[in-house]
Design a protein around this motif. Structure first.
Motif: not given
Length: 497
Positions: A152, A186, A192
């Protein structure tokens, strides 16, 4: 007309008598107390716009100035117990936990299954669920989710590079909240969120909605907190229905899709699926509520900690440089790669984060409800069953007796040499005792990954838009009023040189 005047007078006298009787509560129990006023008690009127966190810090300071170890205040007519002495705080949270095991917030579990989680539950149901979930937050489970979290950082780094190239001033809280939204989305759902690409993704929108303050929500919280029986009769809910529906839907759909297609992923949802499907120790309702609790607990808390940490680093270049050098030194040994093992070698980073949490505890007040009459150790006072206790973590953290020169940002307070000097019960960034934050490891890992990513690539400085010293805003989570605005500049240093 005369009848109306008489009715008004009688009503006024009845209200006056009610409050006068209520405001004798602490005096009758030999507990030091502050002089209340009708009808608000010791709480400031809404039009003064003073955040509750600040008010309870002020209560703490007032009792401390009087050299009292504890005290009582009134929220309207409701008595609230304020422990001040660090040893007493420790007793309440740890040693005498059985007397203060509940939070006592009415949340209407029948109409709000998302809130049927560890934060709100009390009694045997809380204890059973805590035992089920504790193994999901071990260091082994955190290591399993490490790479999912690390992925991320890509969108965050890309956006930061764009803003640095264009010399844009950064609303750092908004930037970091997008990162933490992506992480939680996530790790909790395997989805996502694309928060940096989507102006207002559903996860971001509904996550923000949970923490947004307005007059109606404040009224509902007050009723749920102070008048549980009335809240039950009125069927008060403290979570907006659209928020509830969104998280129930997304949790159910994610669970069903994974189970039907035998999809396994290294995230929190997978751990809960295994608890439900393999161990048969979790119901679907419990699964949904824990996913929601996990999302909300990590949504704004880590972003707030990161925001204040970067604010202090931007104000203290020497500390920023020292932390960056540690990052370079440790990552050099790992060929420039951010690894789970590298995180645990960054001792100064731990000090910086701990000092951030001292000065700006994410949850400034710790709430407990007395579950049986409690004899206060150093006095003749008895705290009655049902009485709410509010511990001002921020009051303790900024107490010069425990932390000299408390306004100074000094990570050395948490060095190996100084750790033993910290008074037990005076430092509570995650609470303490059996109800200590179960997601502490996850939150710390998230903060560390983000700090490493940012500090090894950018240098931060304070922008004039940031109000200093920061003024606290309303809300459950500690935030700075007006936001925190920073400048950032790319670094040219090669990590492996």
């Amino acid at each position: 007309m005369l009848l109306l005047i008489l009715l008004f007078t009688l009503t006024y006298l009845a209200i006056y008598y009610y409050f006068k009787q209520r405001f004798c509560y602490w005096t009758r129990r030999s507990v030091p107390n502050l002089e209340p006023s009708i009808p608000f008690g010791n709480i400031s009127p809404p039009w003064k716009n003073i955040p509750p966190a600040v008010q309870y810090v002020n209560f703490y300071k007032e009792f401390k100035a009087r050299r009292q170890k504890h005290g009582g205040v009134y929220l309207f007519g409701k008595p609230m117990y304020i422990p001040v002495d660090a040893e007493l705080v420790r007793n309440i949270l740890v040693k005498d936990f059985q007397y203060f095991s509940g939070r006592g917030i009415h949340f209407n579990s029948e109409r709000q299954q998302c809130l049927d989680n560890l934060f709100f539950l009390d009694g045997p149901r809380w204890k059973t669920l805590r035992q089920k979930l504790t193994p999901t937050f071990t260091s082994g489970k955190m290591k399993m989710m490490f790479n999912t979290m690390l992925d991320c950082t890509g969108p965050l780094l890309k956006k930061m590079n764009e803003m640095a190239d264009s010399n844009e001033v950064i609303d750092i809280k908004d930037m970091l909240a997008k990162f933490t939204t992506d992480v939680i989305g996530s790790c909790a759902f395997g989805i996502e969120c694309n928060s940096f690409e989507t102006a207002d993704s559903d996860f971001r929108k509904y996550g923000k909605s949970v923490f947004e303050e307005n007059a109606f929500k404040a009224l509902k919280m007050m009723l749920a907190f102070n008048y549980e029986n009335l809240a039950k009769k009125l069927r008060i809910t403290i979570l907006d229905k659209d928020v509830e529906n969104f998280f129930v839907k997304i949790s159910t759909e994610t669970y069903n899709y994974r189970v039907r297609n035998n999809i396994k992923r290294k995230d929190f949802m997978q751990i809960l699926i295994e608890l439900k499907e393999v161990e048969k120790s979790l119901t679907m309702k419990e699964l949904i509520s824990q996913v929601f609790g996990f999302f909300v607990a990590g949504f704004d808390t880590s972003a707030a900690t990161l925001t204040f940490c970067l604010l202090e680093l931007a104000c203290n270049y020497d500390i920023q440089d020292k932390l960056r050098e540690e990052i370079f030194d440790v990552l050099y040994e790992y060929n420039g790669e951010i690894t789970y093992e590298a995180l645990h070698e960054m001792k100064y980073m731990d000090q910086v984060i701990n000092e951030t949490l001292r000065k700006y505890p994410v949850v400034s007040m710790i709430l407990r409800k007395c579950t049986q009459d409690y004899q206060v150790p150093f006095s003749n006072s008895v705290i009655e069953k049902g009485t709410f206790t509010i511990i001002s973590a921020m009051g303790l953290h900024r107490d010069p007796e425990y932390f000299p020169n408390p306004e100074k940002f000094d990570p050395d307070r948490f060095s190996d040499a100084n750790l033993s000097k910290i008074r037990t019960g005076s430092y509570l960034p995650f609470g303490d005792g059996p109800r200590i934050c179960i997601g502490m490891r996850f939150g710390m890992m998230q903060v560390k990954i983000c700090l490493i990513t940012l500090l090894k690539n950018f240098e931060f400085s304070l922008n004039s838009q940031t109000k200093m010293p920061p003024e606290l805003d309303f809300g459950f989570i500690t935030t700075a009023k007006g936001g925190v605005w920073l400048n950032c500049q790319k670094l040219n240093k090669d990590l492996l040189q």
